[in-house]
Write a protein that holds these residues in place. Structure first.
Motif, PDB file in Angstrom:
ATOM      1  N   GLY A   1      34.451  22.478  32.568  1.00 27.86           N
ATOM      2  CA  GLY A   1      34.750  22.808  31.175  1.00 27.86           C
ATOM      3  C   GLY A   1      34.775  21.621  30.239  1.00 27.86           C
ATOM      4  O   GLY A   1      34.327  21.716  29.100  1.00 27.86           O
ATOM      5  N   ARG A   2      35.293  20.452  30.712  1.00 25.96           N
ATOM      6  CA  ARG A   2      35.445  19.324  29.789  1.00 25.96           C
ATOM      7  C   ARG A   2      35.001  17.986  30.370  1.00 25.96           C
ATOM      8  O   ARG A   2      35.073  16.974  29.706  1.00 25.96           O
ATOM      9  CB  ARG A   2      36.922  19.207  29.381  1.00 25.96           C
ATOM     10  CG  ARG A   2      37.456  20.480  28.771  1.00 25.96           C
ATOM     11  CD  ARG A   2      38.904  20.426  28.381  1.00 25.96           C
ATOM     12  NE  ARG A   2      39.739  19.566  29.189  1.00 25.96           N
ATOM     13  CZ  ARG A   2      40.938  19.171  28.853  1.00 25.96           C
ATOM     14  NH1 ARG A   2      41.458  19.552  27.725  1.00 25.96           N
ATOM     15  NH2 ARG A   2      41.656  18.399  29.634  1.00 25.96           N
ATOM     16  N   ASP A   3      34.560  17.957  31.612  1.00 24.45           N
ATOM     17  CA  ASP A   3      34.184  16.709  32.267  1.00 24.45           C
ATOM     18  C   ASP A   3      32.698  16.414  32.089  1.00 24.45           C
ATOM     19  O   ASP A   3      31.904  17.297  31.764  1.00 24.45           O
ATOM     20  CB  ASP A   3      34.501  16.773  33.765  1.00 24.45           C
ATOM     21  CG  ASP A   3      35.993  16.919  34.035  1.00 24.45           C
ATOM     22  OD1 ASP A   3      36.788  16.815  33.088  1.00 24.45           O
ATOM     23  OD2 ASP A   3      36.346  17.121  35.202  1.00 24.45           O
ATOM     24  N   TRP A   4      32.354  15.130  32.347  1.00 21.46           N
ATOM     25  CA  TRP A   4      30.959  14.684  32.280  1.00 21.46           C
ATOM     26  C   TRP A   4      30.645  13.889  33.539  1.00 21.46           C
ATOM     27  O   TRP A   4      31.473  13.135  34.031  1.00 21.46           O
ATOM     28  CB  TRP A   4      30.727  13.791  31.053  1.00 21.46           C
ATOM     29  CG  TRP A   4      30.841  14.536  29.759  1.00 21.46           C
ATOM     30  CD1 TRP A   4      31.954  14.724  29.015  1.00 21.46           C
ATOM     31  CD2 TRP A   4      29.787  15.203  29.071  1.00 21.46           C
ATOM     32  NE1 TRP A   4      31.669  15.466  27.893  1.00 21.46           N
ATOM     33  CE2 TRP A   4      30.336  15.766  27.909  1.00 21.46           C
ATOM     34  CE3 TRP A   4      28.424  15.364  29.316  1.00 21.46           C
ATOM     35  CZ2 TRP A   4      29.587  16.484  26.994  1.00 21.46           C
ATOM     36  CZ3 TRP A   4      27.669  16.082  28.407  1.00 21.46           C
ATOM     37  CH2 TRP A   4      28.250  16.642  27.258  1.00 21.46           C
ATOM     38  N   LEU A   5      29.426  14.055  34.055  1.00 21.81           N
ATOM     39  CA  LEU A   5      28.963  13.316  35.220  1.00 21.81           C
ATOM     40  C   LEU A   5      27.791  12.438  34.807  1.00 21.81           C
ATOM     41  O   LEU A   5      26.793  12.926  34.279  1.00 21.81           O
ATOM     42  CB  LEU A   5      28.527  14.272  36.335  1.00 21.81           C
ATOM     43  CG  LEU A   5      27.873  13.623  37.556  1.00 21.81           C
ATOM     44  CD1 LEU A   5      28.891  12.751  38.299  1.00 21.81           C
ATOM     45  CD2 LEU A   5      27.297  14.684  38.479  1.00 21.81           C
ATOM     46  N   LEU A   6      27.925  11.130  35.059  1.00 24.37           N
ATOM     47  CA  LEU A   6      26.850  10.185  34.773  1.00 24.37           C
ATOM     48  C   LEU A   6      26.278   9.711  36.101  1.00 24.37           C
ATOM     49  O   LEU A   6      27.015   9.259  36.980  1.00 24.37           O
ATOM     50  CB  LEU A   6      27.383   8.986  33.979  1.00 24.37           C
ATOM     51  CG  LEU A   6      26.363   7.905  33.633  1.00 24.37           C
ATOM     52  CD1 LEU A   6      26.641   7.352  32.244  1.00 24.37           C
ATOM     53  CD2 LEU A   6      26.348   6.780  34.651  1.00 24.37           C
TER      54      LEU A   6
ATOM     55  N   THR B   1      27.407   5.929  39.679  1.00 24.00           N
ATOM     56  CA  THR B   1      27.957   7.259  39.438  1.00 24.00           C
ATOM     57  C   THR B   1      29.319   7.104  38.771  1.00 24.00           C
ATOM     58  O   THR B   1      30.153   6.341  39.236  1.00 24.00           O
ATOM     59  CB  THR B   1      28.131   8.038  40.760  1.00 24.00           C
ATOM     60  OG1 THR B   1      26.880   8.087  41.443  1.00 24.00           O
ATOM     61  CG2 THR B   1      28.630   9.444  40.507  1.00 24.00           C
ATOM     62  N   ARG B   2      29.508   7.833  37.678  1.00 21.47           N
ATOM     63  CA  ARG B   2      30.799   7.859  36.998  1.00 21.47           C
ATOM     64  C   ARG B   2      31.090   9.301  36.598  1.00 21.47           C
ATOM     65  O   ARG B   2      30.203  10.011  36.132  1.00 21.47           O
ATOM     66  CB  ARG B   2      30.809   6.999  35.726  1.00 21.47           C
ATOM     67  CG  ARG B   2      30.560   5.534  35.942  1.00 21.47           C
ATOM     68  CD  ARG B   2      31.760   4.827  36.562  1.00 21.47           C
ATOM     69  NE  ARG B   2      31.578   3.394  36.585  1.00 21.47           N
ATOM     70  CZ  ARG B   2      30.895   2.725  37.498  1.00 21.47           C
ATOM     71  NH1 ARG B   2      30.301   3.371  38.467  1.00 21.47           N
ATOM     72  NH2 ARG B   2      30.800   1.412  37.449  1.00 21.47           N
ATOM     73  N   ARG B   3      32.346   9.699  36.786  1.00 24.13           N
ATOM     74  CA  ARG B   3      32.808  11.001  36.320  1.00 24.13           C
ATOM     75  C   ARG B   3      33.848  10.757  35.250  1.00 24.13           C
ATOM     76  O   ARG B   3      34.833  10.051  35.490  1.00 24.13           O
ATOM     77  CB  ARG B   3      33.412  11.800  37.479  1.00 24.13           C
ATOM     78  CG  ARG B   3      32.357  12.306  38.437  1.00 24.13           C
ATOM     79  CD  ARG B   3      32.921  13.167  39.570  1.00 24.13           C
ATOM     80  NE  ARG B   3      33.953  14.082  39.143  1.00 24.13           N
ATOM     81  CZ  ARG B   3      35.205  14.072  39.622  1.00 24.13           C
ATOM     82  NH1 ARG B   3      35.587  13.207  40.507  1.00 24.13           N
ATOM     83  NH2 ARG B   3      36.089  14.952  39.195  1.00 24.13           N
ATOM     84  N   TYR B   4      33.638  11.315  34.081  1.00 27.85           N
ATOM     85  CA  TYR B   4      34.552  11.134  32.956  1.00 27.85           C
ATOM     86  C   TYR B   4      35.326  12.418  32.744  1.00 27.85           C
ATOM     87  O   TYR B   4      34.732  13.494  32.617  1.00 27.85           O
ATOM     88  CB  TYR B   4      33.774  10.759  31.696  1.00 27.85           C
ATOM     89  CG  TYR B   4      33.043   9.449  31.847  1.00 27.85           C
ATOM     90  CD1 TYR B   4      33.707   8.240  31.688  1.00 27.85           C
ATOM     91  CD2 TYR B   4      31.692   9.426  32.163  1.00 27.85           C
ATOM     92  CE1 TYR B   4      33.036   7.034  31.837  1.00 27.85           C
ATOM     93  CE2 TYR B   4      31.010   8.219  32.323  1.00 27.85           C
ATOM     94  CZ  TYR B   4      31.694   7.035  32.160  1.00 27.85           C
ATOM     95  OH  TYR B   4      31.040   5.838  32.316  1.00 27.85           O
ATOM     96  N   SER B   5      36.655  12.310  32.717  1.00 32.15           N
ATOM     97  CA  SER B   5      37.493  13.496  32.567  1.00 32.15           C
ATOM     98  C   SER B   5      38.656  13.192  31.620  1.00 32.15           C
ATOM     99  O   SER B   5      39.271  12.125  31.717  1.00 32.15           O
ATOM    100  CB  SER B   5      38.049  13.917  33.929  1.00 32.15           C
ATOM    101  OG  SER B   5      38.965  14.976  33.774  1.00 32.15           O
TER     102      SER B   5
END
Length: 196
Positions: free
Chosen positions: A58-63, A91-95
């Motif tokens: 719903g609100r996270d992003w995966l780079l 790899t980065r996950r932004y939450s």
């Protein structure tokens, strides 16, 4: 359909509208020179970070991206230039649910080291610099470089060797001396037996 980001490398996540966004960051010669100076490199010949950022949940992003670089570092033994090719997956996950790290002397390493707090603006150039710093060889060595041994002591004193500073070095010497005495005693007994 993926959209491309601006060449500045700054990405405002709120403006992406949950679409997959491709990026390809290739710093120019001046930017590579500045980064090489910051990281203590002799040269940074090639540098590229290419990938995509995708909405996750719903609100996270995966780079996910690939870092490619050709770096030249001084050899830790000879200081000769050592060229290394780096190809790393980033790899980065932004939450928004990730807490900001506490400002203290102790740092706790999270289980998921790819998880980061969601920024208002994602600076892909800063991410590229961080990923490169983490990927650099820690102890670059030129082919055939080996550490030698240097020993120094005042005149008339035997210099210490590494073996002399080991905790059980004295025991090994004692063992060898006792073994020598035992062999001498055995030889003396054999002579006494022959004479008697």
């Amino acid at each position: 359909m993926p959209q491309d980001i601006a060449p500045s490398g700054l990405l405002r996540l709120a403006q992406l509208k949950r679409q997959t966004t491709a990026f390809d960051i290739v710093p120019d010669a001046a930017a590579r020179t500045a980064l090489a100076n910051d990281l203590g490199l002799l040269d940074l010949r090639k540098l590229r970070l290419a990938g995509r950022i995708t909405a996750e949940g719903g609100r996270d992003w995966l780079l996910t991206a690939t870092l490619g670089a050709t770096v030249v570092q001084p050899c830790v033994v000879t200081l000769d230039p050592v060229t290394t090719r780096i190809d790393e997956t980033v790899t980065r996950r932004y939450s928004p649910d990730t807490p900001e790290p506490a400002q203290s002397d102790e740092v706790e390493i999270p289980e998921d080291d790819t998880l980061e707090p969601l920024p208002d603006v994602l600076d892909l150039n800063a991410l590229l610099a961080e990923a490169l710093a983490l990927a650099l060889p820690v102890w670059p060595r030129s082919a055939g470089a080996a550490l030698g041994t240097t020993r120094a002591a005042p005149d008339g004193i035997r210099p210490l060797a590494d073996e002399d500073t080991r905790p059980f070095a004295g025991l090994a010497d004692l063992r060898d001396r006792l073994a020598g005495k035992t062999e001498d005693e055995d030889a003396n007994k054999d002579e006494d037996t022959r004479e008697g």
